[in-house]
Design an enzyme around this catalytic site. Structure first.
Site, PDB file in Angstrom:
ATOM      1  N   GLY A 159       0.836  -1.188   0.000  1.00 26.81           N
ATOM      2  CA  GLY A 159       0.000   0.000   0.000  1.00 26.81           C
ATOM      3  C   GLY A 159       0.868   1.234   0.000  1.00 26.81           C
ATOM      4  CB  CYS A 160       0.249   4.558   1.401  1.00 23.42           C
ATOM      5  SG  CYS A 160       1.061   6.125   1.691  1.00 23.42           S
ATOM      6  CG  PHE A 161       5.976   5.230  -0.459  1.00 23.08           C
ATOM      7  CD1 PHE A 161       5.400   6.421  -0.063  1.00 23.08           C
ATOM      8  CD2 PHE A 161       6.610   5.197  -1.689  1.00 23.08           C
ATOM      9  CE1 PHE A 161       5.432   7.552  -0.855  1.00 23.08           C
ATOM     10  CE2 PHE A 161       6.658   6.329  -2.495  1.00 23.08           C
ATOM     11  CZ  PHE A 161       6.066   7.509  -2.074  1.00 23.08           C
ATOM     12  CD1 TRP A 162       4.607   8.764   2.321  1.00 23.49           C
ATOM     13  CD2 TRP A 162       2.502   9.464   2.576  1.00 23.49           C
ATOM     14  NE1 TRP A 162       4.424   9.810   1.460  1.00 23.49           N
ATOM     15  CE2 TRP A 162       3.138  10.262   1.591  1.00 23.49           C
ATOM     16  CE3 TRP A 162       1.182   9.723   2.894  1.00 23.49           C
ATOM     17  CZ2 TRP A 162       2.480  11.309   0.935  1.00 23.49           C
ATOM     18  CZ3 TRP A 162       0.537  10.761   2.247  1.00 23.49           C
ATOM     19  CH2 TRP A 162       1.173  11.539   1.283  1.00 23.49           C
TER      20      TRP A 162
END
Length: 180
Positions: free
Chosen positions: A11-14
């Site tokens: 998913g989102c790398f953050w």
């Protein structure tokens, strides 16, 4: 000190970056793009879905402090590996569940771990995590690095990342760095 590395897309790398930065034995976490065709992709291009890349984190770790199986346990427990090309409201191939291994030993361990999760019926749906050899990893733009640490008060961080970190603290408190 011996270092190893592996690349995770979940998913989102953050979100992934914030999770892995908290673990003892993780030396560095870099947000970036991998698994696509375009050279030197930008965030905008990756988000368009046209490059084939996934948002990913390159995790450099000390295997004498944290082993690959533990990293895999954290990875599989902090995202949904059963939804193709999506994590929550993030939809597209750039959000696919993927692991990019850096050695054949890692590949064998990853496949064995996925088999174990499958045999134990850990998830009610089939695991769709892509397992591929590491390819070119492109570091994301500077504002994506240490995103949660630099922006923890923002809405996305509060609504999406904080619950993941709370789950991590609850399930893996024994693995966390002292300052987290």
């Amino acid at each position: 000190m011996i270092h190893d590395k592996i690349i995770f897309g979940g998913g989102c790398f953050w979100c992934m970056e914030a999770v892995f930065q908290m673990l003892r034995g993780v030396e560095s976490v870099t947000s970036g793009y991998t698994g696509g065709e375009t050279k030197n992709p930008t965030y905008a291009a990756v988000c368009s879905g046209s490059t084939g890349h996934t948002e990913a984190v390159k995790v450099v770790f000390d295997p004498s402090v944290i082993d690959l199986k533990t990293l895999l346990a954290v990875f599989f427990s902090t995202h949904d590996p059963t939804t193709p090309n999506r994590q929550g409201h993030d939809i597209g191939t750039q959000y696919r569940s993927a692991i990019f291994y850096t050695s054949m030993e890692q590949k064998k361990m990853i496949e064995a771990y996925i088999k174990e999760l499958t045999d134990n019926k850990t998830f009610s749906s089939r695991i769709v995590t892509e397992v591929s050899p590491a390819s070119e990893f492109y570091e994301a733009e500077a504002y994506h690095q240490n995103y949660y640490k630099n922006n923890s008060g923002e809405g996305y961080c509060q609504a999406v990342i904080n619950p993941k970190l709370a789950k991590l603290r609850q399930s893996y408190a024994h693995l966390l760095k002292q300052d987290t």
